[in-house]
Design an enzyme around this catalytic site. Structure first.
Site, mmCIF file in Angstrom:
data_model
loop_
_atom_site.group_PDB
_atom_site.id
_atom_site.type_symbol
_atom_site.label_atom_id
_atom_site.label_comp_id
_atom_site.label_asym_id
_atom_site.label_seq_id
_atom_site.Cartn_x
_atom_site.Cartn_y
_atom_site.Cartn_z
ATOM 1 N N HIS A 70 2.884 0.618 0.079
ATOM 2 C CA HIS A 70 1.192 1.376 -0.226
ATOM 3 C C HIS A 70 1.020 0.296 -2.242
ATOM 4 O O HIS A 70 0.147 0.444 -2.272
ATOM 5 C CB HIS A 70 1.592 2.711 -0.871
ATOM 6 C CG HIS A 70 0.683 3.909 -1.516
ATOM 7 N ND1 HIS A 70 0.286 4.491 -1.449
ATOM 8 C CD2 HIS A 70 -0.259 2.790 -2.172
ATOM 9 C CE1 HIS A 70 -0.482 4.732 -1.879
ATOM 10 N NE2 HIS A 70 -1.257 4.330 -2.650
ATOM 11 N N GLU B 227 -5.008 -1.439 -5.649
ATOM 12 C CA GLU B 227 -3.793 -1.142 -5.909
ATOM 13 C C GLU B 227 -3.497 -2.359 -7.390
ATOM 14 O O GLU B 227 -2.745 -2.192 -8.527
ATOM 15 C CB GLU B 227 -2.621 -1.636 -5.391
ATOM 16 C CG GLU B 227 -2.796 -0.498 -4.067
ATOM 17 C CD GLU B 227 -2.146 0.747 -4.683
ATOM 18 O OE1 GLU B 227 -0.938 0.539 -5.221
ATOM 19 O OE2 GLU B 227 -2.929 1.621 -4.182
ATOM 20 N N HIS C 218 -2.453 -1.023 -11.099
ATOM 21 C CA HIS C 218 -0.646 -0.921 -11.303
ATOM 22 C C HIS C 218 -0.515 -2.750 -11.722
ATOM 23 O O HIS C 218 0.057 -2.554 -12.443
ATOM 24 C CB HIS C 218 -0.073 -0.553 -9.999
ATOM 25 C CG HIS C 218 0.073 0.820 -9.674
ATOM 26 N ND1 HIS C 218 -0.134 2.261 -10.128
ATOM 27 C CD2 HIS C 218 -0.615 1.324 -7.807
ATOM 28 C CE1 HIS C 218 -0.264 2.888 -9.484
ATOM 29 N NE2 HIS C 218 -1.461 2.363 -8.481
HETATM 30 P P1 5GP Z 1 -2.846 5.185 -6.341
HETATM 31 O O1 5GP Z 1 -3.966 5.474 -6.498
HETATM 32 O O2 5GP Z 1 -2.054 5.633 -7.372
HETATM 33 O O3 5GP Z 1 -2.440 3.489 -5.873
HETATM 34 O O4 5GP Z 1 -2.482 5.406 -4.842
HETATM 35 C C1 5GP Z 1 -2.979 7.221 -4.534
HETATM 36 C C2 5GP Z 1 -4.276 7.364 -3.916
HETATM 37 O O5 5GP Z 1 -3.938 5.716 -1.930
HETATM 38 C C3 5GP Z 1 -3.937 7.793 -2.718
HETATM 39 O O6 5GP Z 1 -5.539 8.589 -2.760
HETATM 40 C C4 5GP Z 1 -4.104 7.968 -1.950
HETATM 41 O O7 5GP Z 1 -5.768 8.831 -0.260
HETATM 42 C C5 5GP Z 1 -4.659 6.324 -1.705
HETATM 43 N N1 5GP Z 1 -4.022 5.674 -0.204
HETATM 44 C C6 5GP Z 1 -2.656 6.066 0.511
HETATM 45 N N2 5GP Z 1 -2.757 4.867 1.758
HETATM 46 C C7 5GP Z 1 -4.041 3.929 1.549
HETATM 47 C C8 5GP Z 1 -4.539 3.460 2.368
HETATM 48 O O8 5GP Z 1 -3.882 2.738 3.586
HETATM 49 N N3 5GP Z 1 -5.968 2.857 2.000
HETATM 50 C C9 5GP Z 1 -6.753 3.400 0.873
HETATM 51 N N4 5GP Z 1 -8.046 2.824 0.609
HETATM 52 N N5 5GP Z 1 -6.189 4.262 -0.074
HETATM 53 C C10 5GP Z 1 -4.799 4.520 0.517
#
Ligand code: 5GP
Length: 229
Positions: free
Chosen positions: A61, A119, A123
């Site tokens: 992720h 990402e 981050h």
């Molecule tokens: P962050 O934005 O903090 O890195 O992570 C949270 C978000 O990542 C959540 O909104 C979740 O839906 C999203 N997310 C998790 N896995 C995936 C993925 O494989 N693709 C995308 N586009 N979003 C993802």
């Protein structure tokens, strides 16, 4: 109300401490969470909008800078418009990212790069690394933890069965990571399922280390946890 000198000093110290606790150290962060997700648990949610083929292995992720006080610096300067076409990450690393870090969701022309760019901007920019160094470390650290094999060797596998938290903890005790659950409905009941495993990576990004305390279970309740197929 009048404050005497001691009271003013106390207020100043408390304010400073809460500021420090809420933000970060001088380096901006203390360690990373390397966040691995179980694709089934992302995609068996209502309105998940996942692609048709979901990998049967843990995928990346992200790798998120964290402070010891629970902070998570985000959206620092240095954002990119598109990681793949930026020329900032070499082809070998992009190839590893395509294999280990797919976008599970439907996206535009290049869904994987869209996910990496999100990402990086949220981050990675706070890692104080160049994109090449950051992304290389993410894929190398993720590859160094053969998570599914580790669980399997402890008889924990994605078979829709329920597993005791103590058994999951024992299987992962080299790393003492954070296990995050989400909910899934099946056969008219709701279950907690393994959603993400967050490993601790030292600040330079060069080693996965123990998170230093017992495995934390987040949003998992107190009962057994499903490992969805
Ligand atoms: P962050 O934005 O903090 O890195 O992570 C949270 C978000 O990542 C959540 O909104 C979740 O839906 C999203 N997310 C998790 N896995 C995936 C993925 O494989 N693709 C995308 N586009 N979003 C993802």
């Amino acid at each position: 109300m009048k404050l005497n000198g001691a009271a003013v000093a106390t207020v100043a110290v408390v304010t400073l401490l809460s500021f420090l606790a809420g933000t970060s150290n001088a380096q901006g962060y203390d360690f990373f969470y390397l966040v691995m997700q179980w694709p089934r648990a992302v995609c068996n949610q209502p309105r998940s909008n996942c692609r048709a083929a979901v990998p049967q292995t843990f995928t990346i992720h992200g790798m998120w800078p964290q402070t010891n006080s629970g902070g998570s610096p985000q959206n620092c300067p240095g954002s990119l418009r598109d990681v793949r076409s930026s020329g900032r990450v070499d082809r070998t690393t992009l190839g590893a990212m395509d294999r280990q870090w797919p976008n599970l969701k439907r996206g535009g022309r290049d869904p994987n790069s869209q996910f990496w760019t999100h990402e990086w901007n949220k981050h990675g920019t706070c890692s104080r690394m160049q994109p090449q160094d950051y992304f290389r470390r993410v894929v190398d650290r993720a590859a160094s933890v053969d998570l599914l094999r580790l669980l399997r060797s402890n008889r924990i596998q994605p078979d829709n069965r329920l597993y005791r938290q103590a058994d999951i903890e024992a299987a992962l005790n080299v790393y003492d990571p954070v296990v995050k659950c989400n909910d899934v409905r099946s056969g008219g009941r709701s279950y907690k399922q393994i959603h993400e495993i967050r490993f601790c990576v030292q600040r330079d990004g060069n080693r996965v280390v123990s998170c230093g305390r017992r495995t934390q279970f987040r949003s998992c309740g107190n009962g057994d946890i499903r490992f969805s197929r």
